[in-house]
Design an enzyme around this catalytic site. Structure first.
Site: not given
Length: 291
Positions: A29-31, A122, A246
């Site tokens: 989970h990263c952006h 999502r 994150d």
């Protein structure tokens, strides 16, 4: 001109973790955001992020010892998936992606995203990200992505996991709950949110990201007050656990977490090498279909 970001940028100099991650470790989970000269922020975004392009994500992962990642489309770029698709191409198999979709999305649009390396959709239930989505609209989108074998990522907080347990349990596709479902920290590992979450995990169709310890924490770095919940979940079903950084930690006001601290929390969340192998390598390999 890019508008002023809503919060601080990520820690520019995270320390090297003490923990050596296993080969093939995945940040689930990263952006990414930007580069803004190529991908300007859309006017309909719900917040303004700092620039955090794929090149910066790659440097961070190389520093931490992470080989793979799942990049989640964020409200910062809205429904413009071009930055995500470009990152997936640049990663050359290193990344998989998670999209944001509307009910009127077409099969052709979904097929193009799928071909680009996206494997999930999502839904956000948080007020600052748009609030609870319409469940009928969610069902429409889930039905449209089902032929592609995508998972359904769910971002809830507080007691939302209790309220939505029946709905989430009815989804036939694999469900991935983000950030430990962001339960009330004061309720501890035996609170109603964690009990409901464990029931969902026990269906065999629900996976959990043991991410967001910094968001749960009240005490602050190194976020040890989040450990009772995280360790309880990790021990409950190691075969359904994932981990994510994150990064770049948007919608925080500071101080920004050190990603080296977040990696080293794994020594207490999953103290055994076999548990970490499952969480970081085997489970993401199965769920996200890395080559």
């Amino acid at each position: 001109m890019t508008p002023k970001p809503d919060g601080p940028p990520p820690n520019p100099n995270p320390r090297k973790p003490v923990l050596a991650l296993p080969p093939g470790a995945c940040d689930a989970h990263c952006h990414i955001y930007g580069p803004f000269d190529r991908f300007p922020l859309p006017p309909e975004r719900s917040f303004t992020p700092n620039a955090a392009p794929e090149t910066a994500l790659r440097r961070l992962h190389d520093h931490l010892g992470i080989a793979r990642a799942v990049i989640v489309q964020s409200q910062g770029h809205g429904l413009d998936h071009r930055p995500l698709l470009a990152a997936l191409t640049e990663g050359a198999g290193r990344y998989r992606g998670v999209a944001l979709l509307k009910p009127d999305c077409t099969e052709g649009e979904i097929a193009a995203l799928d071909a680009g390396g996206i494997c999930g959709v999502r839904f956000n239930f948080l007020t600052h990200l748009g609030g609870q989505p319409d469940l009928a609209a969610m069902r429409t989108i889930i039905a449209k992505v089902a032929p592609f074998g995508w998972h359904v990522a769910i971002h809830v907080a507080g007691h939302d996991i209790v309220t939505q347990e029946g709905f989430l349990g009815s989804i036939a596709a694999p469900v991935v709950v983000d950030h430990m479902a962001r339960p009330p920290l004061a309720e501890g590992p035996d609170g109603p949110s964690i009990v409901a979450l464990k029931r969902l995990i026990d269906t065999g169709r629900v996976w959990l990201k043991l991410s967001g310890a910094d968001r749960l924490s009240v005490a602050g770095p190194p976020f040890h007050d989040a450990l009772p919940i995280a360790t309880s979940l990790a021990r409950h079903a190691p075969e359904r656990m994932l981990w994510g950084s994150d990064w770049p930690h948007v919608n925080l006001r500071g101080p920004m977490p050190d990603d080296g601290d977040l990696v080293d929390l794994l020594t207490e969340i999953a103290p055994g090498s076999r548990e970490r192998q499952l969480m970081l390598v085997d489970n993401p390999q199965t769920l996200f279909n890395f080559a």
